[in-house]
Design a protein around this motif. Sequence first.
Motif, PDB file in Angstrom:
ATOM      1  N   HIS A 489       0.844  -1.176   0.000  1.00 42.50           N
ATOM      2  CA  HIS A 489       0.000   0.000   0.000  1.00 42.50           C
ATOM      3  C   HIS A 489       0.889   1.240   0.000  1.00 42.50           C
ATOM      4  O   HIS A 489       1.205   1.798   1.051  1.00 42.50           O
ATOM      5  CB  HIS A 489      -0.931   0.016   1.214  1.00 42.50           C
ATOM      6  CG  HIS A 489      -1.894  -1.124   1.241  1.00 42.50           C
ATOM      7  ND1 HIS A 489      -2.825  -1.343   0.242  1.00 42.50           N
ATOM      8  CD2 HIS A 489      -2.066  -2.123   2.133  1.00 42.50           C
ATOM      9  CE1 HIS A 489      -3.529  -2.426   0.525  1.00 42.50           C
ATOM     10  NE2 HIS A 489      -3.084  -2.915   1.664  1.00 42.50           N
ATOM     11  N   ARG A 520      -9.176   4.853   0.028  1.00 41.56           N
ATOM     12  CA  ARG A 520      -9.483   4.278   1.341  1.00 41.56           C
ATOM     13  C   ARG A 520      -8.215   3.906   2.097  1.00 41.56           C
ATOM     14  O   ARG A 520      -8.196   3.882   3.327  1.00 41.56           O
ATOM     15  CB  ARG A 520     -10.383   3.044   1.179  1.00 41.56           C
ATOM     16  CG  ARG A 520     -11.813   3.383   0.811  1.00 41.56           C
ATOM     17  CD  ARG A 520     -12.731   2.184   1.064  1.00 41.56           C
ATOM     18  NE  ARG A 520     -12.441   1.079   0.170  1.00 41.56           N
ATOM     19  CZ  ARG A 520     -13.042   0.882  -0.980  1.00 41.56           C
ATOM     20  NH1 ARG A 520     -13.958   1.724  -1.413  1.00 41.56           N
ATOM     21  NH2 ARG A 520     -12.735  -0.167  -1.731  1.00 41.56           N
ATOM     22  N   HIS A 521      -7.147   3.578   1.346  1.00 43.61           N
ATOM     23  CA  HIS A 521      -5.857   3.261   1.975  1.00 43.61           C
ATOM     24  C   HIS A 521      -4.977   4.499   2.147  1.00 43.61           C
ATOM     25  O   HIS A 521      -3.806   4.370   2.517  1.00 43.61           O
ATOM     26  CB  HIS A 521      -5.119   2.221   1.130  1.00 43.61           C
ATOM     27  CG  HIS A 521      -5.763   0.877   1.121  1.00 43.61           C
ATOM     28  ND1 HIS A 521      -5.892   0.089   2.255  1.00 43.61           N
ATOM     29  CD2 HIS A 521      -6.364   0.160   0.122  1.00 43.61           C
ATOM     30  CE1 HIS A 521      -6.508  -1.035   1.951  1.00 43.61           C
ATOM     31  NE2 HIS A 521      -6.812  -1.016   0.667  1.00 43.61           N
TER      32      HIS A 521
END
Length: 579
Positions: A489, A520-521
């Motif tokens: 990520h 969202r990350h």
Amino acid sequence: MVAPTREPTFAEQFTPKLVTILREGYGLAGLKADALAGLTVAIVALPLSMAIAIASGVTPDRGLYTAIVGGFMVSALGGSRFQIGGPAGAFIVLVAATVEQHGVDGLILATMLSGLILLVVGFLRLGTFIKYIPYPVTVGFTSGIAIIILASQFKELLGLTLPGKEPGPFIPKLEALGAALPTINVAAVGVAALSIGIIIALRRFRPHWPGFLIAVGLASVLTWLFGLPVETIGTRFGGIPQTLPAPHLPDLSPEKISAVLPAALSFALLGGIESLLSAVVADSMTGRRHRSNSELVGQGVANVASALFGGFCVTGTIARTATNVRTGARGPVSGMLHAVFLFLFMLVAAPLASYIPLAGLAAVLAVVAWNMAEKHQFAVLIRASRGDAIVLLATFLLVVFRDLTEGIIVGFGIGALLFLHRMAQAVEIEGSRLIVEPDLPDTINGNGRKPYDVALATDPDVVVYRISGAFFFGAAASVAAALDRIGEHPKAYVIDFSAVPVVDSTAAATIQGFARQARRHGAAVYLAGARPAIRRVLLTHGVRPPLVRFRSTLSDALSAAHRKADGAQDTDPAPAKVA
């Protein structure tokens, strides 16, 4: 270049997700989460299953049989962790037409045959070909089905009395309903309006409450308490049984099989599309990946089992699957428990179902149809391009005024022709095959040039992906799979569009889904080198700041990504005018 991926083995493709979950280790915490999710979905599915059955021209108990038997099998044997199976609104038109032409026995036989067809399709590994259905076709047939479902509920919503059987075709149906308007039942209208009002109010102010069940329950209490002159399940069908029937085979004569085979093929086609679309929705919500061929095999077994117990078509249901995910399901056990809870409801509360007013169930389906209509996506596709608008409208109009299967086939055919036209316009672009690969510092592209300065590619917090070639609905699944395979990520992604000659609405939806997942990350997404026409398509479909940021060149995008990774404030340059 990325090393070629290994072809999955037969066992890897067809192992049910339930087995995968159990291998990973399944404990008490997972069971509690799945039990709560399964109970929530069962509460939603209880009135919906009966409403869909009635609208399809069969008794409400058959909707429950479908949800219980078929829903259990879909979760136990399917290729998705979160899929909820059962009767779906998309099948109402086909099921009602099959019952009218061949009777309930013909419907059950067609359901069984469709299950066998899905088994063959799954084991032949043809599930991946569902990705070739263009996005405008799915929006067109979903919106068309919504219109037909809504029209089919006016009789119950208004409490109309028709002199004969309600016509199936859209225009004759509207004419018959218009002629019957003098027979309107004020009590039925009141029950329907109250039910719709309760559902809408709860969805807005108490979204986690089971609005469908509460609305139908209150409508039933008021109908019984005040003795309202409206039709109920009891007055029309005599109630529902308290248990499942014994399994039995339908008439398997060659003549009957030949007669219902076209309906079975339609069930299998629509069921395969609907279930895999539902699995894709679950994937986008959870970051997981379903096994498409295993999912089709599970759907096939579920349809055969449903038919044996007197049920009809089973498929993955998008709304119930999304509810399952939102309520914290961990795996397929939630779907299996949803079927168990439905069986317990039927066992305990079947006598109370006699008091349910049909106007209340019609209100449930009216809300479902409104939510199915995909109004925003329809409007976007109308504005997006002439080609997408033609495919959308052709599918939509044929579904409403002709036939669902005909609409899908014609829409797909027009979409394929438009794709060929687009490819003919892009023949001068080198590389018609889509290539998605991470660009490492020592990567050389097909022209013998390094894609960007080596010094810019040394930040581990920035991942760069290059898309080369035509990015369209057939390639979108490959792009999505490649992007989803990113294990880490990072703080920023850069997607190089400089070698992409054309994109369509499905490609734009894919990039939008990836960008939302990255956001969202906490990762930023930069799109580099997109041509004005491509940028226009992306902007039309909502791929715009702050979800993504556009840069004219790869170097500019990398510089901005590095600044973002270092914690610097990112400022957009003056936006370039897109014609």
